[in-house]
Design a protein around this motif. Structure first.
Motif, PDB file in Angstrom:
ATOM      1  N   ALA A 199      36.945  35.573  44.558  1.00  0.00           N
ATOM      2  CA  ALA A 199      36.422  35.635  45.929  1.00  0.00           C
ATOM      3  C   ALA A 199      37.460  35.145  46.926  1.00  0.00           C
ATOM      4  CB  ALA A 199      35.153  34.794  46.029  1.00  0.00           C
ATOM      5  N   GLU A 200      38.102  34.013  46.615  1.00  0.00           N
ATOM      6  CA  GLU A 200      39.108  33.476  47.534  1.00  0.00           C
ATOM      7  C   GLU A 200      40.286  34.426  47.667  1.00  0.00           C
ATOM      8  OE1 GLU A 200      41.721  29.420  48.368  1.00  0.00           O
ATOM      9  OE2 GLU A 200      40.211  29.441  46.772  1.00  0.00           O
ATOM     10  N   LEU A 201      40.684  35.058  46.564  1.00  0.00           N
ATOM     11  CA  LEU A 201      41.775  36.030  46.591  1.00  0.00           C
ATOM     12  C   LEU A 201      41.483  37.168  47.573  1.00  0.00           C
ATOM     13  CD1 LEU A 201      44.374  37.391  45.196  1.00  0.00           C
ATOM     14  CD2 LEU A 201      42.691  38.563  43.776  1.00  0.00           C
ATOM     15  N   ILE A 202      40.284  37.731  47.487  1.00  0.00           N
ATOM     16  CA  ILE A 202      39.904  38.856  48.347  1.00  0.00           C
ATOM     17  C   ILE A 202      39.924  38.445  49.815  1.00  0.00           C
ATOM     18  CG2 ILE A 202      38.004  40.416  48.956  1.00  0.00           C
ATOM     19  CD1 ILE A 202      37.206  40.250  45.926  1.00  0.00           C
ATOM     20  N   ILE A 203      39.371  37.269  50.118  1.00  0.00           N
ATOM     21  CA  ILE A 203      39.318  36.795  51.503  1.00  0.00           C
ATOM     22  C   ILE A 203      40.725  36.532  52.046  1.00  0.00           C
ATOM     23  CG2 ILE A 203      38.563  34.894  52.989  1.00  0.00           C
ATOM     24  CD1 ILE A 203      36.139  34.641  51.001  1.00  0.00           C
ATOM     25  N   ARG A 204      41.574  35.878  51.254  1.00  0.00           N
ATOM     26  CA  ARG A 204      42.943  35.592  51.696  1.00  0.00           C
ATOM     27  C   ARG A 204      43.718  36.884  51.946  1.00  0.00           C
ATOM     28  NH1 ARG A 204      42.037  30.585  53.205  1.00  0.00           N
ATOM     29  NH2 ARG A 204      41.690  29.115  51.512  1.00  0.00           N
ATOM     30  N   GLU A 205      43.524  37.870  51.083  1.00  0.00           N
ATOM     31  CA  GLU A 205      44.277  39.121  51.241  1.00  0.00           C
ATOM     32  C   GLU A 205      43.753  39.942  52.408  1.00  0.00           C
ATOM     33  OE1 GLU A 205      45.008  41.227  47.590  1.00  0.00           O
ATOM     34  OE2 GLU A 205      46.479  39.681  47.054  1.00  0.00           O
ATOM     35  N   PHE A 206      42.454  39.862  52.686  1.00  0.00           N
ATOM     36  CA  PHE A 206      41.926  40.508  53.886  1.00  0.00           C
ATOM     37  C   PHE A 206      42.530  39.874  55.126  1.00  0.00           C
ATOM     38  CE2 PHE A 206      38.777  39.777  57.297  1.00  0.00           C
ATOM     39  CZ  PHE A 206      38.777  41.049  57.847  1.00  0.00           C
ATOM     40  N   ARG A 207      42.515  38.543  55.181  1.00  0.00           N
ATOM     41  CA  ARG A 207      43.076  37.848  56.338  1.00  0.00           C
ATOM     42  C   ARG A 207      44.577  38.083  56.465  1.00  0.00           C
ATOM     43  NH1 ARG A 207      40.313  31.865  55.565  1.00  0.00           N
ATOM     44  NH2 ARG A 207      38.122  32.455  55.909  1.00  0.00           N
ATOM     45  N   GLY A 239      38.747  40.856  39.533  1.00  0.00           N
ATOM     46  CA  GLY A 239      39.026  39.619  38.809  1.00  0.00           C
ATOM     47  C   GLY A 239      39.840  39.867  37.550  1.00  0.00           C
ATOM     48  N   LYS A 240      39.500  40.902  36.819  1.00  0.00           N
ATOM     49  CA  LYS A 240      40.234  41.227  35.584  1.00  0.00           C
ATOM     50  C   LYS A 240      41.652  41.688  35.894  1.00  0.00           C
ATOM     51  CE  LYS A 240      36.070  42.629  33.048  1.00  0.00           C
ATOM     52  NZ  LYS A 240      35.284  43.790  32.551  1.00  0.00           N
ATOM     53  N   ARG A 241      41.785  42.577  36.884  1.00  0.00           N
ATOM     54  CA  ARG A 241      43.095  43.128  37.192  1.00  0.00           C
ATOM     55  C   ARG A 241      44.036  42.087  37.793  1.00  0.00           C
ATOM     56  NH1 ARG A 241      43.319  48.738  37.025  1.00  0.00           N
ATOM     57  NH2 ARG A 241      41.313  49.740  36.577  1.00  0.00           N
ATOM     58  N   ARG A 242      43.507  41.078  38.452  1.00  0.00           N
ATOM     59  CA  ARG A 242      44.343  40.039  39.052  1.00  0.00           C
ATOM     60  C   ARG A 242      44.440  38.773  38.200  1.00  0.00           C
ATOM     61  NH1 ARG A 242      46.032  40.376  44.279  1.00  0.00           N
ATOM     62  NH2 ARG A 242      46.436  42.555  44.781  1.00  0.00           N
ATOM     63  N   GLY A 243      43.848  38.797  37.017  1.00  0.00           N
ATOM     64  CA  GLY A 243      43.968  37.667  36.102  1.00  0.00           C
ATOM     65  C   GLY A 243      43.166  36.451  36.506  1.00  0.00           C
ATOM     66  N   CYS A 244      42.101  36.651  37.259  1.00  0.00           N
ATOM     67  CA  CYS A 244      41.245  35.531  37.665  1.00  0.00           C
ATOM     68  C   CYS A 244      40.191  35.311  36.573  1.00  0.00           C
ATOM     69  CB  CYS A 244      40.584  35.818  39.003  1.00  0.00           C
ATOM     70  SG  CYS A 244      41.734  36.065  40.359  1.00  0.00           S
ATOM     71  N   MET A 245      40.642  34.731  35.465  1.00  0.00           N
ATOM     72  CA  MET A 245      39.781  34.604  34.290  1.00  0.00           C
ATOM     73  C   MET A 245      39.654  33.138  33.880  1.00  0.00           C
ATOM     74  SD  MET A 245      39.191  37.829  33.833  1.00  0.00           S
ATOM     75  CE  MET A 245      38.362  37.833  32.231  1.00  0.00           C
ATOM     76  N   MET A 246      38.545  32.842  33.201  1.00  0.00           N
ATOM     77  CA  MET A 246      38.324  31.522  32.613  1.00  0.00           C
ATOM     78  C   MET A 246      38.363  31.662  31.098  1.00  0.00           C
ATOM     79  SD  MET A 246      35.324  29.936  35.074  1.00  0.00           S
ATOM     80  CE  MET A 246      34.091  31.157  34.605  1.00  0.00           C
ATOM     81  N   SER A 247      38.368  30.537  30.412  1.00  0.00           N
ATOM     82  CA  SER A 247      38.364  30.583  28.955  1.00  0.00           C
ATOM     83  C   SER A 247      37.094  31.277  28.468  1.00  0.00           C
ATOM     84  CB  SER A 247      38.427  29.166  28.383  1.00  0.00           C
ATOM     85  OG  SER A 247      37.333  28.393  28.838  1.00  0.00           O
ATOM     86  N   GLY A 248      37.222  32.020  27.408  1.00  0.00           N
ATOM     87  CA  GLY A 248      36.081  32.767  26.887  1.00  0.00           C
ATOM     88  C   GLY A 248      36.010  34.173  27.451  1.00  0.00           C
ATOM     89  N   GLY A 249      36.971  34.537  28.304  1.00  0.00           N
ATOM     90  CA  GLY A 249      37.014  35.885  28.845  1.00  0.00           C
ATOM     91  C   GLY A 249      36.073  36.124  30.012  1.00  0.00           C
ATOM     92  N   TYR A 250      35.602  35.037  30.642  1.00  0.00           N
ATOM     93  CA  TYR A 250      34.694  35.187  31.784  1.00  0.00           C
ATOM     94  C   TYR A 250      35.477  35.296  33.096  1.00  0.00           C
ATOM     95  CZ  TYR A 250      31.101  33.682  28.485  1.00  0.00           C
ATOM     96  OH  TYR A 250      30.270  33.598  27.405  1.00  0.00           O
ATOM     97  N   ILE A 251      34.900  36.026  34.042  1.00  0.00           N
ATOM     98  CA  ILE A 251      35.513  36.150  35.360  1.00  0.00           C
ATOM     99  C   ILE A 251      35.367  34.831  36.112  1.00  0.00           C
ATOM    100  CG2 ILE A 251      35.499  37.401  37.561  1.00  0.00           C
ATOM    101  CD1 ILE A 251      36.219  39.209  35.299  1.00  0.00           C
ATOM    102  N   ASP A 252      36.469  34.386  36.744  1.00  0.00           N
ATOM    103  CA  ASP A 252      36.410  33.227  37.632  1.00  0.00           C
ATOM    104  C   ASP A 252      36.078  33.760  39.028  1.00  0.00           C
ATOM    105  OD1 ASP A 252      36.898  31.079  39.348  1.00  0.00           O
ATOM    106  OD2 ASP A 252      38.493  30.265  38.083  1.00  0.00           O
ATOM    107  N   TYR A 253      34.807  33.738  39.368  1.00  0.00           N
ATOM    108  CA  TYR A 253      34.368  34.350  40.624  1.00  0.00           C
ATOM    109  C   TYR A 253      34.864  33.590  41.849  1.00  0.00           C
ATOM    110  CZ  TYR A 253      31.386  37.550  38.021  1.00  0.00           C
ATOM    111  OH  TYR A 253      30.928  38.534  37.175  1.00  0.00           O
ATOM    112  N   ASP A 254      35.022  32.279  41.726  1.00  0.00           N
ATOM    113  CA  ASP A 254      35.530  31.513  42.871  1.00  0.00           C
ATOM    114  C   ASP A 254      36.955  31.940  43.215  1.00  0.00           C
ATOM    115  OD1 ASP A 254      33.253  29.999  43.327  1.00  0.00           O
ATOM    116  OD2 ASP A 254      33.842  28.449  41.894  1.00  0.00           O
TER     117      ASP A 254
END
Length: 289
Positions: A268-276, A250-265
């Protein structure tokens, strides 16, 4: 997460197939080479009614070659006629009509002994949603007959399709089964796109996917996401191991929310799309052992 998906057209298709099985010479079952056991429908045994069966491992270009070879050997030992194909490119598909013809030799001989002219071979093709069935049919027919889409549930009706001069195929809607007894089966189907995405919790699916990748493909995972060297797990990674990797991706791909939190949704979608999308290489999510 409990994954279930059994639209009404699937129940109707099952009834229609049971009614038409007496017209069929050979049953062709198409499975996803990445999850060959999980993408087999146990209802096929009920529907096939003792007919000769061909098991086709499709999408071999997306699966681990060594694992696919192991699966083919296992199924052949169980008495199936097995073919490995890539319906998208056509690799291996030319062998299908010939194999169907060989499996109907005895039936044709019996008809001829009774004075009947043998007709063309009739095969029923079965497969779960999004396994590549329509792509394979169009390849065999050498024309665009079956609808194709990168989502499950495109085919909703049965139709007879001519393949050359000697074979007819009965196309059917992709059929799942009403209840998955093992939820890992549902997660594998979800990861590979056999279940509509709007029914899924991507976080649950990505956790399952990362567990498999950490256990069997840590090098591919490290390379794709530029992660620090990951250990080779001898046993299933813990949820803490998985969350650590999820955070890092999440950090390396910039999937972040305000406050420096990981955007897990998003992660997660990124990983699944790239696997497919085969960005992680040739991956199999289950092994014969």
């Amino acid at each position: 997460m409990s994954i279930q998906w059994y639209p009404g057209h699937m129940a109707k298709a099952k009834r229609q197939m049971i009614e038409k099985i007496k017209l069929i010479d050979v049953v062709i079952e198409l499975v996803d080479a990445r999850i060959p056991e999980s993408s087999r429908n146990p209802l096929v045994d009920e529907i096939s009614s003792g007919k000769p069966r061909i098991l086709i491992l499709n999408k071999v270009d997306m699966a681990d070659d060594r694992v696919t070879t192991s699966w083919a050997k296992k199924y052949e030992e169980q008495g199936y006629s097995v073919l490995k194909v890539n319906a998208q490119t056509g690799a291996g598909t030319k062998n299908i009509p010939d194999l169907v013809h060989r499996l109907t030799v005895d039936k044709r001989a019996k008809l001829e002994n009774k004075g009947f002219n043998s007709r063309g071979d009739r095969a029923l093709i079965l497969g779960i949603p999004n396994v590549g069935k329509s792509t394979l049919i169009n390849r065999l027919a050498n024309k665009k007959i079956a609808k194709i889409g990168n989502r499950p549930g495109i085919t909703t009706a049965q139709q007879w399709i001519k393949v050359g001069k000697t074979m007819e195929l009965l196309d059917t809607p992709g059929i799942l089964w009403p209840k998955f007894e093992d939820q890992s089966v549902g997660l594998k189907l979800a990861a590979t796109g056999a279940i509509k995405d709007d029914l899924l919790d991507f976080q649950d699916v990505s956790v399952f996917l990362l567990k498999c990748l950490l256990l069997h493909y840590p090098h591919e995972l490290s390379k794709r996401y530029n992660l620090n060297d990951l250990p080779q797990f001898e046993v299933e990674p813990t949820i803490d191991d998985i969350v650590t990797v999820l955070d890092d991706i999440g950090k390396r791909r910039g999937c972040m929310m305000s406050g420096g939190y990981i955007d897990y949704d998003r992660t997660a979608e990124l990983i699944i799309r790239e696997f497919r999308g085969e960005k992680l290489g040739k991956i199999s999510l289950e092994r014969p052992e």
